[in-house]
Design a protein around this motif. Structure first.
Motif, PDB file in Angstrom:
ATOM      1  N   VAL A 173      30.613  46.711 132.294  1.00 52.20           N
ATOM      2  CA  VAL A 173      30.440  47.308 133.619  1.00 52.20           C
ATOM      3  C   VAL A 173      31.085  48.695 133.599  1.00 52.20           C
ATOM      4  CG1 VAL A 173      30.929  47.070 136.074  1.00 52.20           C
ATOM      5  CG2 VAL A 173      30.459  45.034 134.689  1.00 52.20           C
ATOM      6  N   PRO A 174      30.332  49.764 133.959  1.00 52.31           N
ATOM      7  CA  PRO A 174      30.899  51.113 133.868  1.00 52.31           C
ATOM      8  C   PRO A 174      32.191  51.308 134.642  1.00 52.31           C
ATOM      9  CG  PRO A 174      28.526  51.222 134.195  1.00 52.31           C
ATOM     10  CD  PRO A 174      28.916  49.784 134.360  1.00 52.31           C
ATOM     11  N   ALA A 175      32.271  50.764 135.849  1.00 53.66           N
ATOM     12  CA  ALA A 175      33.474  50.916 136.673  1.00 53.66           C
ATOM     13  C   ALA A 175      33.802  49.560 137.290  1.00 53.66           C
ATOM     14  CB  ALA A 175      33.259  51.971 137.754  1.00 53.66           C
ATOM     15  N   PRO A 230      22.470  51.743 127.909  1.00 59.48           N
ATOM     16  CA  PRO A 230      22.962  51.953 126.557  1.00 59.48           C
ATOM     17  C   PRO A 230      24.399  51.470 126.408  1.00 59.48           C
ATOM     18  CG  PRO A 230      23.023  54.011 127.763  1.00 59.48           C
ATOM     19  CD  PRO A 230      22.336  53.016 128.651  1.00 59.48           C
ATOM     20  N   ARG A 231      24.805  51.224 125.157  1.00 60.10           N
ATOM     21  CA  ARG A 231      26.159  50.736 124.920  1.00 60.10           C
ATOM     22  C   ARG A 231      27.201  51.822 125.150  1.00 60.10           C
ATOM     23  NH1 ARG A 231      27.596  47.251 126.373  1.00 60.10           N
ATOM     24  NH2 ARG A 231      29.282  46.748 124.929  1.00 60.10           N
ATOM     25  N   THR A 232      26.811  53.088 125.113  1.00 63.41           N
ATOM     26  CA  THR A 232      27.692  54.160 125.580  1.00 63.41           C
ATOM     27  C   THR A 232      27.487  54.249 127.093  1.00 63.41           C
ATOM     28  OG1 THR A 232      25.913  55.716 125.029  1.00 63.41           O
ATOM     29  CG2 THR A 232      27.692  55.472 123.436  1.00 63.41           C
ATOM     30  N   LEU A 233      28.288  53.488 127.827  1.00 62.93           N
ATOM     31  CA  LEU A 233      28.029  53.247 129.241  1.00 62.93           C
ATOM     32  C   LEU A 233      28.015  54.517 130.073  1.00 62.93           C
ATOM     33  CD1 LEU A 233      30.277  50.082 129.810  1.00 62.93           C
ATOM     34  CD2 LEU A 233      27.893  50.185 129.083  1.00 62.93           C
ATOM     35  N   GLU A 234      28.879  55.471 129.722  1.00 61.88           N
ATOM     36  CA  GLU A 234      29.002  56.659 130.561  1.00 61.88           C
ATOM     37  C   GLU A 234      27.730  57.502 130.564  1.00 61.88           C
ATOM     38  OE1 GLU A 234      30.524  57.496 126.434  1.00 61.88           O
ATOM     39  OE2 GLU A 234      30.859  55.945 127.953  1.00 61.88           O
ATOM     40  N   GLY A 235      26.889  57.348 129.541  1.00 62.78           N
ATOM     41  CA  GLY A 235      25.686  58.160 129.459  1.00 62.78           C
ATOM     42  C   GLY A 235      24.695  57.896 130.576  1.00 62.78           C
ATOM     43  N   GLU A 236      24.640  56.664 131.069  1.00 63.21           N
ATOM     44  CA  GLU A 236      23.713  56.301 132.154  1.00 63.21           C
ATOM     45  C   GLU A 236      24.449  55.449 133.185  1.00 63.21           C
ATOM     46  OE1 GLU A 236      20.827  57.242 132.983  1.00 63.21           O
ATOM     47  OE2 GLU A 236      19.970  58.202 131.198  1.00 63.21           O
ATOM     48  N   LEU A 274      28.209  51.902 146.894  1.00 58.49           N
ATOM     49  CA  LEU A 274      28.816  52.408 145.673  1.00 58.49           C
ATOM     50  C   LEU A 274      27.827  53.059 144.716  1.00 58.49           C
ATOM     51  CD1 LEU A 274      31.240  49.437 144.895  1.00 58.49           C
ATOM     52  CD2 LEU A 274      31.853  51.677 145.822  1.00 58.49           C
ATOM     53  N   VAL A 275      26.559  53.030 145.043  1.00 61.35           N
ATOM     54  CA  VAL A 275      25.560  53.604 144.139  1.00 61.35           C
ATOM     55  C   VAL A 275      24.875  54.781 144.803  1.00 61.35           C
ATOM     56  CG1 VAL A 275      25.166  51.418 142.966  1.00 61.35           C
ATOM     57  CG2 VAL A 275      23.759  52.010 144.924  1.00 61.35           C
ATOM     58  N   ASP A 276      24.491  55.730 143.966  1.00 58.17           N
ATOM     59  CA  ASP A 276      23.744  56.882 144.440  1.00 58.17           C
ATOM     60  C   ASP A 276      22.277  56.513 144.569  1.00 58.17           C
ATOM     61  OD1 ASP A 276      26.037  58.461 144.399  1.00 58.17           O
ATOM     62  OD2 ASP A 276      25.745  58.970 142.274  1.00 58.17           O
ATOM     63  N   SER A 277      21.641  57.092 145.555  1.00 55.44           N
ATOM     64  CA  SER A 277      20.210  56.858 145.732  1.00 55.44           C
ATOM     65  C   SER A 277      19.453  57.831 144.837  1.00 55.44           C
ATOM     66  CB  SER A 277      19.824  57.065 147.197  1.00 55.44           C
ATOM     67  OG  SER A 277      18.445  56.892 147.369  1.00 55.44           O
ATOM     68  N   ASP A 278      19.015  57.342 143.714  1.00 48.45           N
ATOM     69  CA  ASP A 278      18.304  58.153 142.729  1.00 48.45           C
ATOM     70  C   ASP A 278      16.819  57.858 142.836  1.00 48.45           C
ATOM     71  OD1 ASP A 278      17.250  59.450 140.561  1.00 48.45           O
ATOM     72  OD2 ASP A 278      18.802  58.832 139.157  1.00 48.45           O
ATOM     73  N   GLY A 279      16.109  58.767 143.497  1.00 44.31           N
ATOM     74  CA  GLY A 279      14.687  58.552 143.702  1.00 44.31           C
ATOM     75  C   GLY A 279      13.876  58.587 142.436  1.00 44.31           C
ATOM     76  N   ASP A 280      14.487  59.088 141.337  1.00 43.12           N
ATOM     77  CA  ASP A 280      13.759  59.167 140.074  1.00 43.12           C
ATOM     78  C   ASP A 280      13.801  57.856 139.302  1.00 43.12           C
ATOM     79  OD1 ASP A 280      13.175  61.810 140.553  1.00 43.12           O
ATOM     80  OD2 ASP A 280      14.956  62.552 139.517  1.00 43.12           O
ATOM     81  N   LEU A 281      14.589  56.887 139.777  1.00 37.55           N
ATOM     82  CA  LEU A 281      14.761  55.628 139.051  1.00 37.55           C
ATOM     83  C   LEU A 281      13.919  54.517 139.664  1.00 37.55           C
ATOM     84  CD1 LEU A 281      18.591  55.351 138.300  1.00 37.55           C
ATOM     85  CD2 LEU A 281      16.747  55.643 136.640  1.00 37.55           C
ATOM     86  N   ASN A 319      24.785  51.257 137.309  1.00 41.03           N
ATOM     87  CA  ASN A 319      25.295  50.792 138.598  1.00 41.03           C
ATOM     88  C   ASN A 319      24.155  50.302 139.486  1.00 41.03           C
ATOM     89  OD1 ASN A 319      27.962  51.310 137.960  1.00 41.03           O
ATOM     90  ND2 ASN A 319      27.964  53.359 138.848  1.00 41.03           N
ATOM     91  N   ARG A 320      23.025  50.991 139.462  1.00 39.14           N
ATOM     92  CA  ARG A 320      21.867  50.539 140.237  1.00 39.14           C
ATOM     93  C   ARG A 320      21.415  49.165 139.769  1.00 39.14           C
ATOM     94  NH1 ARG A 320      18.083  54.240 142.211  1.00 39.14           N
ATOM     95  NH2 ARG A 320      16.734  52.426 142.529  1.00 39.14           N
TER      96      ARG A 320
END
Length: 376
Positions: free
Chosen positions: A320-322, A286-292, A203-210, A297-298
């Motif tokens: 939880v975002p979703a 952040p408390r504005t979940l959609e921003g990150e 369910l999570v994207d592989s974000d190599g920058d994180l 999710n990671r």
């Protein structure tokens, strides 16, 4: 021959005095079943950075404390301003003195004491016993905020079977049956945990920058920096570094934090507390979940993997975002609403400052995580 006369009990309501602490802690254990010590009391009331006194009203019977109405002070963001709010908590009346109107009298005394607008308002999620008393003294019902539960071990109920006393028959056969049941339960638990972990990672994207880091003690300055990156417009607790240091100093709980960094900069965080047989997601930033959402999710997957042996994981409000993607189900809807009867999910508020008008707000105007609530 004279008949003895019964002396009527004289009840009074007054402010808290240092000598009342032992009576408070004793009644707390009697009412709530938890042994709290002087260090907890000191942290919660005396070391609270948002109040200069112990915000407790005491009901006494002939001079002896028999009831308490307490408040948990917090710094809240309301639009562009920061205000002090009190959350009623730890309200208790000794069983021998209930039905005498002491809850109402303590409420009235609290409203009189804080009528000057500091704090600016009260808010809380009262249980069914105290909700009518709050409504009778000016609190207004805002709406319902769900809690979310992710079952991690649906066969945990078998634990009751494992511990059950024999009900007759052959002890040898019962031992064999129990051994088989234990083996099956252990196998199922392992399979469910493995399935959860595999499903979560899909369910999570592989974000190599994180880069994801875990902290045994939540880093207050880092958390505050992430919060400041995107402060929501909705009503919520102001999350400063000082707030985090004090909040996570609660001696009755331990906390771990997960922080996501991009190019070395912290961009998201998640805080978890371990509670008995389950884990609780305390805060997400952040408390504005959609921003990150991808970073959160990671972090969520990392935390769920760490606590995969717990029976369930709990979250509250906007954490939880979703939630449904990660099998977090709200207790306000089926299927959990048929199994769990929430007793403290209805938000109430009462204005103390003229012109504030939070009493007519809706739940959409607020954003909550467990960190916005007194959970001690």
């Amino acid at each position: 021959m004279s008949t003895p006369t019964r002396t009527a009990t004289r009840y009074t309501v007054r402010t808290f005095e240092p000598a009342d602490r032992e009576a408070f802690l004793s009644l707390y254990e009697t009412i709530f079943g938890h042994d709290r010590g002087a260090d907890w009391f000191r942290w919660k009331f005396r070391e609270n950075p948002y109040v200069d006194h112990v915000p407790i009203l005491v009901a006494s019977a002939d001079g002896e404390p028999v009831g308490f109405r307490s408040f948990f002070a917090q710094e809240m963001r309301v639009g562009d301003t920061v205000r002090i709010a009190f959350q009623p908590c730890d309200t208790m009346v000794h069983a021998d003195h209930r039905g005498r109107g002491l809850f109402g009298r303590m409420n009235e005394r609290a409203i009189e004491r804080y009528a000057d607008g500091r704090p600016s308002f009260f808010f809380n999620f009262p249980n069914e016993n105290s909700k009518p008393g709050n409504l009778a003294h000016g609190w207004r019902e805002i709406g319902t905020v769900p809690a979310y539960y992710r079952p991690q071990n649906p066969v945990s109920a078998l634990g009751e079977t494992r511990d059950a006393e024999p009900r007759g028959g052959s002890t040898e056969l019962q031992s064999a049956d129990e051994g088989a049941a234990n083996a099956v339960a252990d196998t199922l638990e392992g399979a469910i945990a493995t399935s959860h972990r595999a499903g979560d990672k899909l369910l999570v994207d592989s974000d190599g920058d994180l880069d994801v880091e875990r902290y045994e003690t939540p880093p207050a300055d880092t958390l505050a920096a992430i919060y400041r990156r995107s402060i929501p417009d909705s009503i919520h607790t102001n999350r400063s570094a000082a707030f985090y240091r004090w909040r996570f100093a609660n001696p009755e709980h331990s906390y771990a934090a997960y922080v996501a960094r991009r190019d070395g900069e912290p961009v998201a965080a998640l805080v978890v507390s371990s509670v008995d047989d389950h884990a609780r997601i305390v805060d997400t930033l952040p408390r504005t979940l959609e921003g990150e959402s991808d970073a959160l999710n990671r972090l969520l997957v990392a935390a769920l993997d760490q606590y995969s042996d717990r029976s369930y994981v709990e979250a509250f409000g906007e954490t939880v975002p979703a939630p449904l993607r990660f099998r977090f189900y709200p207790d306000t809807r089926l299927p959990l609403s048929a199994l769990i009867q929430p007793t403290a999910r209805t938000l109430l508020a009462r204005d103390l400052e003229d012109g504030l008008d939070l009493e007519s707000s809706s739940t959409a105007a607020w954003t909550f995580s467990r960190l916005d609530l007194d959970t001690t």
